[in-house]
Design a protein around this motif. Structure first.
Motif, PDB file in Angstrom:
ATOM      1  N   THR A 184       1.811   4.268   5.912  1.00 58.52           N
ATOM      2  CA  THR A 184       3.183   4.757   5.981  1.00 58.52           C
ATOM      3  C   THR A 184       4.029   4.023   4.951  1.00 58.52           C
ATOM      4  N   LYS A 185       5.207   4.511   4.749  1.00 62.36           N
ATOM      5  CA  LYS A 185       6.107   3.897   3.778  1.00 62.36           C
ATOM      6  C   LYS A 185       6.462   2.471   4.212  1.00 62.36           C
ATOM      7  N   GLY A 186       6.333   1.541   3.270  1.00 63.77           N
ATOM      8  CA  GLY A 186       6.644   0.152   3.553  1.00 63.77           C
ATOM      9  C   GLY A 186       5.477  -0.661   4.063  1.00 63.77           C
ATOM     10  N   LEU A 187       4.293  -0.046   4.242  1.00 59.11           N
ATOM     11  CA  LEU A 187       3.140  -0.799   4.722  1.00 59.11           C
ATOM     12  C   LEU A 187       2.689  -1.810   3.672  1.00 59.11           C
ATOM     13  N   GLU A 188       2.512  -3.032   4.094  1.00 63.14           N
ATOM     14  CA  GLU A 188       2.106  -4.118   3.194  1.00 63.14           C
ATOM     15  C   GLU A 188       1.011  -4.929   3.874  1.00 63.14           C
ATOM     16  N   ILE A 189      -0.062  -5.187   3.142  1.00 61.89           N
ATOM     17  CA  ILE A 189      -1.163  -5.984   3.669  1.00 61.89           C
ATOM     18  C   ILE A 189      -1.361  -7.201   2.773  1.00 61.89           C
ATOM     19  N   THR A 190      -1.928  -8.248   3.332  1.00 61.20           N
ATOM     20  CA  THR A 190      -2.116  -9.494   2.592  1.00 61.20           C
ATOM     21  C   THR A 190      -3.574  -9.927   2.663  1.00 61.20           C
ATOM     22  N   PHE A 191      -4.006 -10.619   1.623  1.00 60.31           N
ATOM     23  CA  PHE A 191      -5.346 -11.190   1.553  1.00 60.31           C
ATOM     24  C   PHE A 191      -5.208 -12.662   1.171  1.00 60.31           C
ATOM     25  N   VAL A 207       0.828  -1.205   0.000  1.00 58.66           N
ATOM     26  CA  VAL A 207       0.000   0.000   0.000  1.00 58.66           C
ATOM     27  C   VAL A 207       0.862   1.254   0.000  1.00 58.66           C
ATOM     28  N   GLY A 208       2.004   1.199   0.663  1.00 55.37           N
ATOM     29  CA  GLY A 208       2.861   2.371   0.700  1.00 55.37           C
ATOM     30  C   GLY A 208       3.338   2.807  -0.667  1.00 55.37           C
ATOM     31  N   THR A 266      -3.687   1.060  13.694  1.00 55.83           N
ATOM     32  CA  THR A 266      -3.442   2.420  13.197  1.00 55.83           C
ATOM     33  C   THR A 266      -2.241   2.510  12.266  1.00 55.83           C
ATOM     34  N   GLY A 267      -1.544   1.400  12.031  1.00 51.87           N
ATOM     35  CA  GLY A 267      -0.391   1.432  11.134  1.00 51.87           C
ATOM     36  C   GLY A 267       0.909   1.783  11.811  1.00 51.87           C
ATOM     37  N   GLY A 268       0.973   1.685  13.149  1.00 50.80           N
ATOM     38  CA  GLY A 268       2.198   2.005  13.865  1.00 50.80           C
ATOM     39  C   GLY A 268       3.087   0.798  14.069  1.00 50.80           C
ATOM     40  N   GLY A 306      -7.178   7.629   6.087  1.00 56.05           N
ATOM     41  CA  GLY A 306      -8.519   7.252   5.664  1.00 56.05           C
ATOM     42  C   GLY A 306      -8.536   6.383   4.419  1.00 56.05           C
ATOM     43  N   VAL A 307      -7.587   5.444   4.303  1.00 57.41           N
ATOM     44  CA  VAL A 307      -7.461   4.621   3.105  1.00 57.41           C
ATOM     45  C   VAL A 307      -8.375   3.400   3.210  1.00 57.41           C
ATOM     46  N   THR A 308      -9.066   3.105   2.110  1.00 60.49           N
ATOM     47  CA  THR A 308      -9.917   1.925   2.002  1.00 60.49           C
ATOM     48  C   THR A 308      -9.505   1.138   0.765  1.00 60.49           C
ATOM     49  N   ALA A 309      -9.314  -0.171   0.915  1.00 57.82           N
ATOM     50  CA  ALA A 309      -8.928  -1.033  -0.212  1.00 57.82           C
ATOM     51  C   ALA A 309     -10.096  -1.949  -0.556  1.00 57.82           C
ATOM     52  N   THR A 310     -10.399  -2.055  -1.850  1.00 57.21           N
ATOM     53  CA  THR A 310     -11.437  -2.959  -2.342  1.00 57.21           C
ATOM     54  C   THR A 310     -10.790  -3.990  -3.249  1.00 57.21           C
ATOM     55  N   LEU A 311     -10.973  -5.261  -2.938  1.00 60.48           N
ATOM     56  CA  LEU A 311     -10.370  -6.350  -3.697  1.00 60.48           C
ATOM     57  C   LEU A 311     -11.472  -7.150  -4.376  1.00 60.48           C
ATOM     58  N   LEU A 312     -11.351  -7.294  -5.697  1.00 58.45           N
ATOM     59  CA  LEU A 312     -12.325  -8.040  -6.488  1.00 58.45           C
ATOM     60  C   LEU A 312     -11.673  -9.292  -7.048  1.00 58.45           C
ATOM     61  N   ALA A 313     -12.407 -10.392  -7.029  1.00 57.16           N
ATOM     62  CA  ALA A 313     -11.938 -11.657  -7.600  1.00 57.16           C
ATOM     63  C   ALA A 313     -13.049 -12.241  -8.463  1.00 57.16           C
TER      64      ALA A 313
END
Length: 469
Positions: free
Chosen positions: A452-459, A101-102, A393-395, A421-428
């Motif tokens: 923040t820089k380097g933030l990574e999320i997984t699904f 995301v970053g 909160t991303g800390g 205030g970021v929202t991610a929408t994932l479509l499959a």
């Protein structure tokens, strides 16, 4: 006097050779045979063996020392559940989508890919027309929901990213406005410091001169804050920096130029009162104007009392909420034991302490505030609970020592916020679902909040059995 004798035995010999081996076995017969063998007769086997003390050395192995009777066998080992075939066996799923995301938020890394052209959006599932989509006779059939969308042919060619024959993704940006971006210099860093009695614990460290000294935890925090304030003065002189301390009361020093605000007694359990008091405390000056006052406040800190961690965290978030993109750095070495978020009282009752920290984290996300938590190695502050503040909160959550606390605080204070205030929408595709999410369909919406820089999320995703073919 007359004597009667019915049986007389005389088995005497000078060397015992004449001893008879027959006749009755009388207990009063004296055996005069001398033991000529050097070794005593062997002892009978013992049926019960006592455990050998572990402090004694192991005896040399000899076949003659083997027990005559077999020892009792140990109980059978229970079967390993991970080796059993059945429904309880856990299967690893490698179907995971990783999203940096970053990198998406930092548009400076995607120069040339951004486009201010409005994307073509599906009328049913809100998917966007991409380079993988196909348009036939001004008709686009959505790959995710099958909805038929009518599109303009010229507009479709612009939106599918066919620049110079290269098929790639596009980054669509809305029209710029004054409210889209905020200067990082307008954000705030709030240091929330524990000054309870447990901060008097000392650690033996080696000074620069090579001598050994004992430094308390509070002294380590004070030294780290002094270095961080000096660094902020040099690198970001226009940024606001505030100080909040807590023991059995919460003291808001702000930028150090005003009279401190103290919250204590009954007010430590009043959520709305703490929020209102902290929001009303003004921090008008930047670090270039307040460096000397803040340094003096930090130098005068003394440790004593209990640990009102919950109210202090609430006050710090409220203080930083006036500037979206701000951060709170919480430094503590013990669990909360007074006021809101009291963990010791929750252990002895049915109160749900994590609820307070979860609600505080949600409010911080709403206000665009990042919370980082720092604890000392070897302490028990229940990071599983207060770590929620950082996770949601991303800390960051860091376990530090006296020698590393200065480096970690400085590193966290430099970690700037890229977006709030970021929202991610994932479509499959149809038939794909996300097993560990609330939605049981092929569309997933996740509230990320601060980036923040380097933030990574997984699904993690899976395929429904009916769609396996």
């Amino acid at each position: 006097m007359e004597f009667a004798c019915s049986h007389v035995v005389c088995n005497w010999g000078p060397d015992g050779a004449g001893i008879s081996q027959f006749g009755p076995n009388y207990e009063n017969i004296a055996i005069l045979k001398q033991q000529t063998d050097a070794l005593p007769p062997p002892l009978p086997p013992r049926r019960f063996r006592k455990p050998r003390p572990t402090s004694l050395p192991n005896p040399p192995f000899s076949p003659s020392h083997l027990p005559v009777t077999p020892l009792s066998r140990p109980p059978p080992v229970p079967p390993r559940l991970d080796l059993l075939e059945g429904e309880n066996r856990f299967k690893v799923n490698i179907n995971v989508v990783s999203l940096g995301v970053g990198k998406l938020a930092d548009i400076s890394q995607d120069a040339g890919l951004e486009s201010f052209q409005s994307p073509v959006i599906c009328g049913k599932c809100s998917a966007a027309l991409s380079c993988l989509s196909s348009v036939w006779k001004k008709l686009w059939v959505c790959e995710f929901c099958g909805y038929e969308n009518g599109v303009d042919e010229n507009l479709a060619q612009v939106c599918i990213g066919q620049r110079a024959g290269v098929r790639s993704d596009d980054l669509y940006l809305p029209r710029e406005s004054e409210d889209d971006y905020q200067n990082l210099e307008d954000t705030m860093v709030v240091f929330c410091v524990d000054i309870s009695g447990s901060m008097t614990v000392t650690t033996e460290v080696t000074s620069d001169s090579g001598s050994t000294v004992h430094v308390s935890r509070l002294e380590g925090i004070q030294d780290a804050l002094q270095r961080t304030l000096t660094f902020a003065l040099q690198k970001t002189p226009h940024r606001r920096v505030a100080l909040v301390t807590f023991n059995d009361e919460v003291v808001i020093y702000g930028d150090g130029t005003r009279t401190p605000l103290t919250i204590k007694d009954w007010a430590l359990v009043d959520y709305e009162h703490i929020w209102k008091q902290a929001v009303g405390y003004n921090v008008p000056h930047c670090i270039a104007e307040t460096h000397q006052d803040l340094s003096q406040r930090v130098k005068e800190l003394r440790e004593h009392g209990a640990t009102a961690l919950g109210p202090a965290a609430l006050a710090s978030v409220a203080l930083a909420s006036k500037y979206p993109g701000s951060k709170v750095i919480l430094c503590t070495d013990g669990r909360a034991n007074i006021g809101l978020g009291d963990m010791e009282q929750a252990q002895s009752s049915s109160a749900k302490t994590p609820y307070f920290y979860r609600e505080l984290a949600l409010q911080a996300v709403e206000k665009g505030v990042i919370i980082s938590v720092m604890s000392f190695r070897g302490t028990d502050c229940r990071l599983a609970d207060i770590g929620r503040l950082a996770d949601m909160t991303g800390g960051r959550v860091n376990i530090v020592s006296i020698g590393t606390v200065a480096t970690e605080i400085q590193s966290i204070s430099e970690d700037n916020v890229l977006a709030t205030g970021v929202t991610a929408t994932l479509l499959a595709a149809e038939g794909v679902y996300f097993p560990y999410e609330d939605e049981n369909n092929h569309k997933l919406v996740r509230e990320i909040g601060n980036v923040t820089k380097g933030l990574e999320i997984t699904f993690e995703f899976a395929v429904k059995p009916d769609y396996m073919e």
